[in-house]
Design an enzyme around this catalytic site. Structure first.
Site, PDB file in Angstrom:
ATOM      1  N   ASP A 208       5.252  35.812 -20.751  1.00 18.32           N
ATOM      2  CA  ASP A 208       4.313  36.591 -19.934  1.00 18.32           C
ATOM      3  C   ASP A 208       4.746  36.698 -18.475  1.00 18.32           C
ATOM      4  O   ASP A 208       4.146  37.446 -17.705  1.00 18.32           O
ATOM      5  CB  ASP A 208       2.913  35.950 -19.990  1.00 18.32           C
ATOM      6  CG  ASP A 208       2.250  36.217 -21.336  1.00 18.32           C
ATOM      7  OD1 ASP A 208       2.666  37.162 -22.037  1.00 18.32           O
ATOM      8  OD2 ASP A 208       1.318  35.472 -21.679  1.00 18.32           O
TER       9      ASP A 208
ATOM     10  N   ARG B 173       7.055  46.463 -21.167  1.00 16.20           N
ATOM     11  CA  ARG B 173       7.295  45.847 -19.852  1.00 16.20           C
ATOM     12  C   ARG B 173       8.728  46.017 -19.358  1.00 16.20           C
ATOM     13  O   ARG B 173       8.969  45.985 -18.154  1.00 16.20           O
ATOM     14  CB  ARG B 173       6.899  44.362 -19.879  1.00 16.20           C
ATOM     15  CG  ARG B 173       5.395  44.202 -19.911  1.00 16.20           C
ATOM     16  CD  ARG B 173       4.928  42.774 -19.745  1.00 16.20           C
ATOM     17  NE  ARG B 173       3.470  42.781 -19.686  1.00 16.20           N
ATOM     18  CZ  ARG B 173       2.695  41.762 -20.001  1.00 16.20           C
ATOM     19  NH1 ARG B 173       3.231  40.627 -20.402  1.00 16.20           N
ATOM     20  NH2 ARG B 173       1.386  41.858 -19.905  1.00 16.20           N
TER      21      ARG B 173
HETATM   22  C1  S3P Z   1      -0.516  34.578 -26.227  1.00 17.09           C
HETATM   23  C2  S3P Z   1       0.738  34.692 -26.766  1.00 17.09           C
HETATM   24  C3  S3P Z   1       1.762  35.623 -26.269  1.00 17.09           C
HETATM   25  C4  S3P Z   1       1.406  36.122 -24.873  1.00 17.09           C
HETATM   26  C5  S3P Z   1      -0.035  36.524 -24.744  1.00 17.09           C
HETATM   27  C6  S3P Z   1      -0.935  35.342 -25.048  1.00 17.09           C
HETATM   28  C7  S3P Z   1      -1.473  33.635 -26.835  1.00 17.09           C
HETATM   29  O1  S3P Z   1       1.821  36.755 -27.124  1.00 17.09           O
HETATM   30  O2  S3P Z   1       2.253  37.200 -24.536  1.00 17.09           O
HETATM   31  O3  S3P Z   1      -0.299  36.972 -23.434  1.00 17.09           O
HETATM   32  O4  S3P Z   1      -2.490  33.318 -26.206  1.00 17.09           O
HETATM   33  O5  S3P Z   1      -1.209  33.212 -27.962  1.00 17.09           O
HETATM   34  P1  S3P Z   1       2.782  36.778 -28.410  1.00 17.09           P
HETATM   35  O6  S3P Z   1       2.288  35.785 -29.360  1.00 17.09           O
HETATM   36  O7  S3P Z   1       2.657  38.178 -28.941  1.00 17.09           O
HETATM   37  O8  S3P Z   1       4.159  36.482 -27.891  1.00 17.09           O
END
Ligand code: S3P
Length: 437
Positions: free
Chosen positions: A317, A348
């Site tokens: 992120d 992004r």
């Molecule tokens: C998150 C996992 C990540 C992250 C998102 C929050 C989570 O996504 O990018 O902002 O809380 O499990 P991905 O699992 O798609 O990588």
């Protein structure tokens, strides 16, 4: 109506700030306490649009969740099998975490559910969760292009699964874990790269037998989860904007207090340290299932690097703001193995490449990453594509830009960091807000 901000340059950023509670932990605290037995408190809950979406959905499913005091919520758990059908659509807004985690949980219920979101969320891939959940017996229908809305139908039995993760994603892993709580036997998930493990940590804190041995996670379905208070630490993903502000601005020193320092979330700190960042961490006593500490970031001379693959999943992120740090560094920074960035709240890689070009920072967009040549950031007109982290990253770039930085379409900052601009103000950064029609 669209909102935009113009940020003016500043130096000498000094002070101590606190950022709001961690988004990932706030979602999980509400979800897991909702299916626990007993009543518990969530302190320092993130009151952002995304977490409020999760809260409203759980309330529609019959869980009593109410505010006790500032950022403290009480959850009256209904037990593993106590959720009730909702006649309404379950609206996840912009939140991928709400949609993916709740799909896992709702796939186990003996009632149907219909999950919807905003136009951005309806463009994001959902087959990544539907595929493993269906293997466990879930009855899930997606739209033709494998996106939301998601229709989930009742099932009688959930089978255990042994699943090799195809994508490094905590949302997919957590959706499977939530369904595995209801399976007829123990499930295994094998990760290539360990992703954020808040779901596992909170489950274990609430008494569930969930074990990790190297890359394999074993989930034994529990009889019940036992409610316990959860204190949410400050969100390291939000803190990172101000850490980078401290690093790239002259004569600056910023302390950000009580930040969650879970090892699966500190990839960005490792990357920035490799670039020469002056970052100090003071660990504090643990009151939650997660490590916590204060972070001090001071002005630094950053150098471009090749970002190691091993840090990508644990900094996923933070790339918008890491790429701003790269734009301020001497030399070239290369990011590879980061295709997942195309599937976030915006593409992004593309949004950063275009925005940096508008600020006269040379860069080459690649299929799974980007190359950035550090230089002088000029102001520019930036489209955030409705992505909170793109909007905040370029707002920070505005602090060191030669001309004014105007960031368009900033409303979604409220999905993760509602007081972001108030904190800019606390540190003495000047900006102007306008509403565009
Ligand atoms: C998150 C996992 C990540 C992250 C998102 C929050 C989570 O996504 O990018 O902002 O809380 O499990 P991905 O699992 O798609 O990588």
């Amino acid at each position: 109506m669209l909102e935009n901000y113009t940020v003016y340059s500043a130096k000498n950023l000094s002070g101590e700030i606190s950022v709001p509670g961690d988004k990932s932990i706030s979602h999980r605290a509400l979800i897991l306490l909702s299916i626990s037995t007993g009543k518990a408190k969530v302190e320092n809950f993130l009151e952002s649009d995304d977490c409020k979406a999760t809260c409203r959905i759980l309330q529609k499913l019959g869980v009593k969740i109410y505010k006790d005091s500032n950022h403290t919520f009480i959850v009256e758990g209904v037990g593993l099998n106590g959720l009730k059908a909702s006649n309404d659509n379950l609206d996840c807004g912009n939140s991928g975490t709400s949609m993916r985690l709740l799909s896992g949980l709702l796939s186990a219920q003996n009632f149907p559910s219909f999950l919807v979101g905003d136009t951005s969320l309806h463009k994001r891939p959902m087959d990544r969760i539907a595929i493993p959940l269906r293997k466990m017996g879930a009855i899930i229908k997606l739209s033709d292009d494998n996106t939301a809305p998601i229709e989930i139908n009742p099932v009688k039995k959930i089978s255990p699964i042994e699943y090799n993760m195809q994508i490094d994603s905590a949302q997919i892993k957590s959706a499977i874990i939530l369904l595995a709580l209801y399976a007829s036997g123990s499930s295994k998930i094998i990760e290539n790269q360990k992703t954020r493990d808040h779901t596992e940590n909170i489950l274990s804190y609430l008494g569930v037998d969930i074990l990790r041995k190297e890359k394999t996670l074993t989930i034994n379905p529990p009889q019940k989860l036992i409610s316990k208070d959860i204190i949410v630490p400050g969100d390291i993903s939000s803190a990172m904007f101000f850490i980078v502000a401290g690093l790239i601005t002259k004569k600056s020193k910023i302390k950000i207090k009580n930040i969650g320092l879970n090892p699966t979330r500190v990839g960005a700190i490792e990357i920035l340290k490799m670039m020469g960042a002056n970052i100090e961490i003071i660990y504090k006593e643990n009151k939650t299932p997660e490590k916590v500490g204060d972070i001090i970031a001071s002005s630094s001379n950053l150098n471009g690097i090749e970002i190691p693959k091993k840090y990508v999943a644990n900094a996923i992120d933070e790339f918008p703001i890491i790429l701003i740090a790269a734009a301020c560094a001497s030399g070239k920074t290369t990011l590879q193995n980061a295709k997942e960035l195309k599937f976030k709240e915006s593409d992004r890689l593309l949004a950063m490449s275009k925005g940096l070009k508008n600020c006269k920072i040379e860069n080459n967009l690649r299929d799974d990453g980007i190359e950035i040549f550090g230089g002088e950031i000029y102001g520019g007109n930036i489209d955030s594509y409705g992505d909170h982290r793109i909007a905040m990253a370029f707002s920070i770039a505005g602090i060191v830009s030669k001309g004014n930085m105007k960031i368009h379409n900033t409303k979604n900052i409220s999905t993760s960091f509602p007081n972001f601009y108030d904190l800019m103000n606390c540190l003495g950064v000047k900006y102007e807000k306008k509403i565009e029609s």
